[in-house]
Design an enzyme around this catalytic site. Structure first.
Site, PDB file in Angstrom:
ATOM      1  N   GLU A   1       6.856   7.035  10.870  1.00 39.29           N
ATOM      2  CA  GLU A   1       7.478   6.274   9.770  1.00 39.29           C
ATOM      3  C   GLU A   1       7.718   7.172   8.563  1.00 39.29           C
ATOM      4  O   GLU A   1       8.020   6.704   7.468  1.00 39.29           O
ATOM      5  CB  GLU A   1       6.603   5.065   9.388  1.00 39.29           C
TER       6      GLU A   1
ATOM      7  N   ARG B   1      -2.719   4.012   8.660  1.00 34.66           N
ATOM      8  CA  ARG B   1      -1.979   3.482   7.529  1.00 34.66           C
ATOM      9  C   ARG B   1      -0.904   2.486   7.978  1.00 34.66           C
ATOM     10  O   ARG B   1      -0.496   1.610   7.233  1.00 34.66           O
ATOM     11  CB  ARG B   1      -1.326   4.659   6.796  1.00 34.66           C
TER      12      ARG B   1
ATOM     13  N   CYS C   1       9.996   8.329   3.396  1.00 32.67           N
ATOM     14  CA  CYS C   1       9.730   7.143   4.206  1.00 32.67           C
ATOM     15  C   CYS C   1      10.923   6.765   5.080  1.00 32.67           C
ATOM     16  O   CYS C   1      12.054   6.726   4.603  1.00 32.67           O
ATOM     17  CB  CYS C   1       9.417   6.004   3.249  1.00 32.67           C
TER      18      CYS C   1
ATOM     19  N   GLY D   1       5.243  12.980   4.911  1.00 32.83           N
ATOM     20  CA  GLY D   1       4.763  11.608   4.806  1.00 32.83           C
ATOM     21  C   GLY D   1       3.475  11.400   5.579  1.00 32.83           C
ATOM     22  O   GLY D   1       3.194  12.129   6.540  1.00 32.83           O
TER      23      GLY D   1
ATOM     24  N   SER E   1       0.636   0.868   4.599  1.00 30.92           N
ATOM     25  CA  SER E   1       2.065   0.720   4.318  1.00 30.92           C
ATOM     26  C   SER E   1       2.413  -0.752   4.098  1.00 30.92           C
ATOM     27  O   SER E   1       3.419  -1.069   3.500  1.00 30.92           O
ATOM     28  CB  SER E   1       2.886   1.288   5.470  1.00 30.92           C
TER      29      SER E   1
ATOM     30  N   ILE F   1       7.486  -1.149  -0.320  1.00 31.55           N
ATOM     31  CA  ILE F   1       7.555  -0.828   1.113  1.00 31.55           C
ATOM     32  C   ILE F   1       8.918  -0.217   1.402  1.00 31.55           C
ATOM     33  O   ILE F   1       9.963  -0.809   1.121  1.00 31.55           O
ATOM     34  CB  ILE F   1       7.345  -2.083   1.995  1.00 31.55           C
ATOM     35  N   GLY F   2       8.873   0.991   1.894  1.00 32.59           N
ATOM     36  CA  GLY F   2      10.105   1.607   2.385  1.00 32.59           C
ATOM     37  C   GLY F   2      10.898   2.388   1.348  1.00 32.59           C
ATOM     38  O   GLY F   2      11.951   2.924   1.663  1.00 32.59           O
TER      39      GLY F   2
ATOM     40  N   GLY G   1       3.020   9.005   7.409  1.00 29.96           N
ATOM     41  CA  GLY G   1       3.411   8.421   8.695  1.00 29.96           C
ATOM     42  C   GLY G   1       4.169   9.418   9.563  1.00 29.96           C
ATOM     43  O   GLY G   1       4.819   9.041  10.535  1.00 29.96           O
TER      44      GLY G   1
ATOM     45  N   ASN H   1      14.051   4.329 -28.372  1.00 29.08           N
ATOM     46  CA  ASN H   1      15.405   3.746 -28.409  1.00 29.08           C
ATOM     47  C   ASN H   1      15.363   2.233 -28.238  1.00 29.08           C
ATOM     48  O   ASN H   1      16.180   1.500 -28.790  1.00 29.08           O
ATOM     49  CB  ASN H   1      16.287   4.308 -27.283  1.00 29.08           C
TER      50      ASN H   1
ATOM     51  N   GLY I   1       9.607   5.880  -4.650  1.00 29.96           N
ATOM     52  CA  GLY I   1      11.010   5.692  -4.996  1.00 29.96           C
ATOM     53  C   GLY I   1      11.417   6.152  -6.386  1.00 29.96           C
ATOM     54  O   GLY I   1      12.556   5.927  -6.795  1.00 29.96           O
TER      55      GLY I   1
HETATM   56  P1  IMP Z   1       7.713   9.038  -3.308  1.00 25.91           P
HETATM   57  O1  IMP Z   1       7.061   9.143  -4.667  1.00 25.91           O
HETATM   58  O2  IMP Z   1       9.061   8.427  -3.373  1.00 25.91           O
HETATM   59  O3  IMP Z   1       7.711  10.341  -2.577  1.00 25.91           O
HETATM   60  O4  IMP Z   1       6.838   7.995  -2.469  1.00 25.91           O
HETATM   61  C1  IMP Z   1       5.463   8.158  -2.236  1.00 25.91           C
HETATM   62  C2  IMP Z   1       4.943   6.946  -1.515  1.00 25.91           C
HETATM   63  O5  IMP Z   1       5.526   6.839  -0.206  1.00 25.91           O
HETATM   64  C3  IMP Z   1       3.455   6.967  -1.218  1.00 25.91           C
HETATM   65  O6  IMP Z   1       2.658   6.623  -2.313  1.00 25.91           O
HETATM   66  C4  IMP Z   1       3.338   5.965  -0.077  1.00 25.91           C
HETATM   67  O7  IMP Z   1       3.281   4.626  -0.528  1.00 25.91           O
HETATM   68  C5  IMP Z   1       4.635   6.156   0.658  1.00 25.91           C
HETATM   69  N1  IMP Z   1       4.475   6.977   1.878  1.00 25.91           N
HETATM   70  C6  IMP Z   1       3.712   8.066   2.076  1.00 25.91           C
HETATM   71  N2  IMP Z   1       3.886   8.582   3.307  1.00 25.91           N
HETATM   72  C7  IMP Z   1       4.779   7.786   3.910  1.00 25.91           C
HETATM   73  C8  IMP Z   1       5.378   7.801   5.218  1.00 25.91           C
HETATM   74  O8  IMP Z   1       5.155   8.668   6.051  1.00 25.91           O
HETATM   75  N3  IMP Z   1       6.227   6.769   5.468  1.00 25.91           N
HETATM   76  C9  IMP Z   1       6.502   5.794   4.571  1.00 25.91           C
HETATM   77  N4  IMP Z   1       6.012   5.776   3.333  1.00 25.91           N
HETATM   78  C10 IMP Z   1       5.147   6.762   3.007  1.00 25.91           C
END
Ligand code: IMP
Length: 502
Positions: free
Chosen positions: A431, A418, A319, A407, A263, A313-314, A409, A460, A360
């Site tokens: 997390e 992680r 997450c 997740g 992470s 991150i985050g 975490g 475009n 994200g």
């Molecule tokens: P998403 O595409 O927005 O669902 O984000 C996926 C990403 O979230 C993964 O590739 C990781 O980097 C991150 N991630 C995965 N599991 C966790 C968690 O439990 N806590 C925080 N971040 C996570």
């Protein structure tokens, strides 16, 4: 005194792309989404290039061998999750590498003494209607027959009818021996008007099926990502603790690219892991590192020898790191700063280190924004978790189909390595959350649609490659009120149950 950034950090939602001049060249069919994955020197090409800029997240609920095969067919890479034993991760990599396009390991298998009820359960679980009957009920057992929906009628048969009573027995099956080529198998499918052809070894054990529909789809996958031996390309996550055992095993199994799954990657542990790879494998093993969210973090991993750097991150949908620990940065700002650092590093050293925006992505246009802001490729979790090919259960909740998504975490994944930079792996807080995401159907259909939107936006903007998008696009910040303006507004959305008033 602490260092303060002058500007707030921002998310993709706060930006839009401003169209540029589009020549007649700017057509969807002319757009290339090729993306470099690993570092390369000026004037050279990356040794690993994807045909689409998407990779699936290093997560239990996203990337197993089934997902990896489906994504490689479309031109991207899955990173098989690291939070499992070395043996089971290796087995997944091997299954991807031994999966010959068109030759499929049977995923629905049964013993002859099982019942019609078991067949229906299996069909519900796998979604497939061809079931192999083998002596031990495995995909490698001695083949005794096949059951397809033509072999039974639910309305006329007892659920307790034994499979042996209604299967098409081996003696009446058309089959082929191991070693047959795909095109020979295809000829047999056509000559005998079959939907599935079992391929067996010299001891009558089932090896593969060749399905008519798969052969057609193989033809329909011009983007598939193959290695020099025509096997699907696959990635693997690793951690900074058992790398000295895990990496050699994954490399031996055929993993094409590795990525440290952490992470937060601005750490001595990552440097040690990267040094281990360079000392033991030189440049032969390709490995990404991360995650970082600023220039300093990028430069650290670049100097430490990373082949690509993961950013974020985050920002992940599952997450809760920001709430739990208060670390992170808006994903758009992180990508913009790290991309600038990458370009500066390239100018200075002549070495281009691709960056991956991780987490994200909510709307498809966020993909275009991430690429335009400088990401070379994008890692997604939630997006892929919604598809048939993700490893999790599909459920019906109040009439809506959903898939599970948790997740790394979360308590469910228990992937404490992680999060615990290099300590004893006994973190006591989560997390990530355990959640559902709306079910969205097959990966292929969804990716085609999303990437058509990305290509259309690129047109475009007057560009037909990711490199041009990064160099030539105009991006604007939007105010909170213009975000409201961006959705349907000041209208009453149609209710299909309403009837006209006369
Ligand atoms: P998403 O595409 O927005 O669902 O984000 C996926 C990403 O979230 C993964 O590739 C990781 O980097 C991150 N991630 C995965 N599991 C966790 C968690 O439990 N806590 C925080 N971040 C996570």
């Amino acid at each position: 005194m602490a260092f303060y950034f002058n500007e707030p950090s921002r998310t993709f939602n706060e930006y839009l792309l401003v169209p540029g001049y589009s020549s007649k060249e700017c057509k969807i069919e002319n757009v290339s989404l090729k993306a470099p994955v690993v570092k390369f020197r000026k004037g050279e090409k990356s040794e690993l290039t994807m045909n689409i800029p998407l990779v699936s997240a290093i997560m239990q609920s996203v990337s197993d061998d089934r997902m990896a095969i489906a994504l490689a067919k479309e031109g991207g890479i899955s990173f098989i999750f690291a939070s499992q034993s070395i043996e089971s991760q290796v087995a997944m990599i091997k299954r991807v590498k031994s999966h010959k396009a068109g030759f499929v390991k049977s995923d629905s298998n049964i013993r002859p003494d099982q019942t019609l009820r078991d067949i229906l359960d299996l069909k519900e679980k796998s979604g497939h209607s061809t079931v192999a009957v083998t002596d031990d009920g495995t995909s490698e057992g001695k083949i005794l027959g096949i059951v397809t929906s033509r072999d039974y009628r639910v309305s006329r048969m007892s659920m307790d009818t034994k499979v042996s009573e209604f299967m098409t027995p081996f003696s009446s099956l058309v089959y082929a021996n191991e070693g047959i080529t795909l095109s020979e198998a295809n000829d047999m499918l056509w000559d005998h008007k079959l939907n599935a052809l079992p391929i067996i070894d010299k001891n009558d054990r089932l090896v593969y099926f060749v399905f008519r529909k798969d052969y057609d789809s193989h033809k329909a996958n011009p983007n598939e990502l193959l290695d020099s031996g025509k096997r699907y390309v696959v990635g693997a996550g690793i951690n900074t603790r058992d790398y000295a055992e895990r990496i050699p095993a994954l490399v031996e199994a055929g993993a094409d690219v590795l990525c440290i799954d952490s992470s937060e990657g601005f750490s001595e542990w990552q440097k040690e892991t990267l040094s281990y790879v360079r000392e033991n494998f030189g440049d032969k093993v390709k490995i990404g590192a991360g995650n970082v969210i600023d220039k300093e973090g990028f430069l650290f991993l670049a100097e430490a020898g990373a082949d690509f750097v993961k950013v974020g991150i985050g920002g992940g949908s599952i997450c809760i790191t920001r709430e739990q620990k208060g670390i992170g940065r808006g994903q758009a700002t992180a990508v913009i700063e790290v991309a600038a650092a990458r370009d500066e590093y390239y100018e200075k050293t002549g070495i281009y280190i691709p960056i991956c925006s991780d987490g994200g992505i909510v709307y498809d246009y966020h993909m275009t924004l991430a690429l335009a802001m400088g990401a070379d490729f994008i890692m997604l979790g939630r997006y892929f978790a919604r598809f048939d090919e993700s490893p999790t259960n599909k459920l019906n909740i109040n009439g809506n189909y959903v898939k599970e998504y948790w997740g790394e975490g979360s308590n469910r994944a228990r992937n404490w390595q992680r999060y615990d930079l290099g300590g004893d792996g006994k973190l006591s807080f989560e997390e990530g959350v355990d959640s559902y995401v709306p079910y969205a159907g097959p990966l292929k259909d969804n990716i085609t649609l999303s990437l058509n939107k990305v290509k259309s936006t690129m047109c475009n903007c007057g560009v037909i490659s990711i490199e041009e998008l990064q160099q030539n696009t105009k991006i604007t910040l939007v105010s909170a009120t213009s975000i409201v303006e961006g959705g349907a507004h000041d209208v009453i959305l149609k209710d299909t149950t309403a009837s006209p008033v006369r």
